[in-house]
Design a protein around this motif. Structure first.
Motif, PDB file in Angstrom:
ATOM      1  N   VAL A   1       0.762  -1.132   0.081  1.00 37.35           N
ATOM      2  CA  VAL A   1      -0.024  -0.098   0.016  1.00 37.35           C
ATOM      3  C   VAL A   1       0.804   1.248  -0.115  1.00 37.35           C
TER       4      VAL A   1
ATOM      5  N   THR B   1      -4.000   8.823   4.324  1.00 38.52           N
ATOM      6  CA  THR B   1      -4.706   8.033   3.509  1.00 38.52           C
ATOM      7  C   THR B   1      -3.887   6.961   2.853  1.00 38.52           C
ATOM      8  N   THR B   2      -4.805   5.793   3.012  1.00 39.69           N
ATOM      9  CA  THR B   2      -3.701   4.560   2.616  1.00 39.69           C
ATOM     10  C   THR B   2      -4.602   4.045   1.219  1.00 39.69           C
ATOM     11  N   ALA B   3      -4.073   3.697   0.189  1.00 39.76           N
ATOM     12  CA  ALA B   3      -4.526   3.151  -0.891  1.00 39.76           C
ATOM     13  C   ALA B   3      -3.621   1.722  -1.331  1.00 39.76           C
TER      14      ALA B   3
ATOM     15  N   ARG C   1      -1.681  -0.536  -3.777  1.00 36.49           N
ATOM     16  CA  ARG C   1      -0.660  -0.409  -4.655  1.00 36.49           C
ATOM     17  C   ARG C   1      -0.781  -1.581  -5.886  1.00 36.49           C
TER      18      ARG C   1
END
Length: 100
Positions: A9, A17-19, A21
């Motif tokens: 991530v 904010t975590t997204a 990958r």
């Protein structure tokens, strides 16, 4: 197959904010990757790579709205195909003077 995947991530912004990958397969399609252990993730992506633990069904649910249907568990590094020997650089253009 692993019940919990360790997925890479990214974290950004002041709110943290975590997204997820995402990556690409050799044919260009996007895919999500997961690892069976934190050590496997660090071995391929480096020890500084942030990760989250998620189950495969939840990962599929997360990526489906993005059009991502390919999941890869414990991928290996694959470099793009190497083209043949590089052609020598073209000579620099030269100016031609005309006499009048």
């Amino acid at each position: 197959m692993a019940s919990v995947w360790h997925v890479p991530v990214t974290t950004s912004g002041t709110r943290g904010t975590t997204a997820l990958r995402l990556f690409r397969l050799r044919d260009g399609r996007r895919c999500a990757v997961g690892f069976s252990s934190p050590e496997a993730l660090a071995a391929l992506l480096g020890p500084e790579q942030a990760s989250a633990e998620i189950g495969e069904p939840a990962l599929r649910d997360l990526t489906a709205p993005l059009g991502v249907d390919a999941l890869v568990l414990d991928p290996r590094l694959v470099a793009p195909p190497v083209a043949g020997p590089a052609a020598p650089p073209a000579p620099a253009p030269t100016a031609q003077l005309q006499h009048r």
